[in-house]
Design an enzyme around this catalytic site. Structure first.
Site, mmCIF file in Angstrom:
data_model
loop_
_atom_site.group_PDB
_atom_site.id
_atom_site.type_symbol
_atom_site.label_atom_id
_atom_site.label_comp_id
_atom_site.label_asym_id
_atom_site.label_seq_id
_atom_site.Cartn_x
_atom_site.Cartn_y
_atom_site.Cartn_z
ATOM 1 N N HIS A 1 -8.043 15.699 28.312
ATOM 2 C CA HIS A 1 -9.444 16.079 28.055
ATOM 3 C C HIS A 1 -10.340 14.927 28.193
ATOM 4 C CE1 HIS A 1 -7.604 14.334 24.150
ATOM 5 N NE2 HIS A 1 -8.857 14.017 24.103
ATOM 6 N N HIS B 1 -8.715 12.025 29.779
ATOM 7 C CA HIS B 1 -7.993 11.117 28.772
ATOM 8 C C HIS B 1 -6.822 11.636 28.292
ATOM 9 C CE1 HIS B 1 -10.531 11.863 25.419
ATOM 10 N NE2 HIS B 1 -9.681 11.265 25.476
ATOM 11 N N LYS C 1 -14.047 8.308 14.299
ATOM 12 C CA LYS C 1 -15.301 7.598 15.767
ATOM 13 C C LYS C 1 -15.848 9.052 15.700
ATOM 14 C CE LYS C 1 -14.655 7.699 20.732
ATOM 15 N NZ LYS C 1 -14.258 8.248 21.712
ATOM 16 N N ASP D 1 -4.740 11.253 24.140
ATOM 17 C CA ASP D 1 -6.122 10.429 23.142
ATOM 18 C C ASP D 1 -4.345 9.675 23.030
ATOM 19 O OD1 ASP D 1 -8.032 11.244 22.717
ATOM 20 O OD2 ASP D 1 -7.719 13.212 21.000
#
Ligand code: OGA
Ligand code: NI
Length: 349
Positions: A291, A235, A216, A237
């Site tokens: 994070h 969130h 990404k 990962d």
């Protein structure tokens, strides 16, 4: 401009607002559109512990004392769920090239050409150029555009989503993918040994040679009100692990002991996040890191995370050797695609 096929005879034409365009309009103002203003309990100005730059563990993996490296990686993964790796063996030039071609795609390629590889709104696939992935509560948006495409294994790569320009984009990304796998193999090995498993077991349980490497690129344009907005909202990962290259503009924050802290920028370090799947494989011994990212008033921040994920049909659950009467299984075993579906739709796992 995007053409979207409606459900029967209608064809809708929909313009997707890119944050990059909104940023260039907002440049001369001191306000941002209301959908970018976070609720008070999320605003970075109100929720960051200032004056403290959190030093997440920095691990020199070129250390000849391999046992020490294993111990440091395991400890960091238990305690923090995140660490920075230095002397990782990827030449600075390979990283600089990855950054250069990504920056050129966002800043030098005309918008119409970028839209040619835009994510299809109807498609299940995550790949392509786009602006926001998760349905957020209260319709809030992150101050960020992105590009997703897979970089490994070759059978999973769809070059349709790789920029044609700049022309060296492909070569730079292929070189990085190749070098990155040497580092990720090393990390999986250490994570495995750190749990008392044999070196190969963690990677094998994670999907082995079929582990999908999804790149990404995050593009966070300058934001007139960085005190009120967020780039990527808080969130963990979904991946096994995420290995991230940042640019020099600080912005990554980690939640620890009830506070948000800035993670220090270290030139040429790789930032390794433990994701949900390794937390599951380890039966909770390793922690997925919570994070988020902040944005900058004058500078563009960019980052290049690679999410190492199981193939979608691969089942992930706690590694059987780690389960016994004293350590009962804390997680369901399920296909990765089902995990993703539940997480994106905010359903219980
Ligand atoms: C992400 C992410 C962090 C960063 O894209 O999942 O957490 O530093 N990015 O951009
Ligand atoms: Ni993330």
């Amino acid at each position: 401009m995007k053409t979207v096929q409606g459900n029967d005879t209608t064809t809708l034409t929909m313009e997707v607002a890119r944050v990059q365009a909104i940023a260039s309009i907002s440049k001369c103002m001191d306000t941002i559109p209301s959908e970018y203003i976070r609720s008070e309990n999320e605003q970075p100005a109100a929720t960051t512990l200032h004056g403290v730059v959190l030093q997440v563990p920095v691990i020199d993996i070129s250390d000849v004392d391999e046992e020490k490296v294993v111990k440091m990686i395991a400890e960091a993964s238990k305690e923090w769920g995140i660490f920075q790796v230095i002397n990782h063996g990827i030449p600075d030039e390979v990283i600089a090239n990855l950054q250069k071609v990504g920056k050129d795609f966002f800043e030098e390629v005309p918008q119409e050409e970028k839209e040619l590889i835009a994510k299809n709104p109807g498609s299940q696939s995550i790949e392509g150029y786009g602006t926001s992935l998760q349905k957020e509560v209260e319709g809030k948006k992150g101050w960020v555009d992105h590009l997703f495409h897979k970089i490994w294994p070759p059978s999973e790569i769809n070059y349709r989503y790789w920029p044609k320009n700049p022309p060296s984009y492909r070569e730079a990304n292929e070189e990085y993918a190749k070098r990155l796998r040497e580092v990720s193999d090393r990390i999986f090995k250490s994570l495995s040994l750190g749990l008392g498993l044999e070196a190969h077991e963690m990677k094998e349980a994670a999907g082995g040679e079929d582990i999908v490497h999804l790149l990404k690129i995050n593009y966070y344009p300058p934001c007139p009100r960085p005190d009120l907005a967020l780039g990527v909202v808080a969130h963990t990962d979904m991946s096994h692990i995420t290995i991230l290259v940042p640019n020099e503009v600080q912005g990554l924050q980690v939640f620890k002991d009830d506070h948000w802290y800035d993670v220090k920028y270290i030139p040429n370090a790789l930032i390794v996040h433990i994701g949900d799947q390794v937390e599951i494989l380890s039966n909770g011994k390793y922690k997925g890191v919570y994070h988020r990212t902040t944005v900058n008033k004058d500078k563009t921040r960019m980052s290049w995370p690679v999410f190492l994920e199981p193939p979608s049909e691969h089942e992930v659950g706690p590694i059987p050797k780690l389960i016994n009467e004293a350590n009962p299984s804390k997680f369901k075993t399920k296909k990765y695609k089902d995990y993703v579906y539940c997480k994106l739709n905010k359903l219980p796992q």
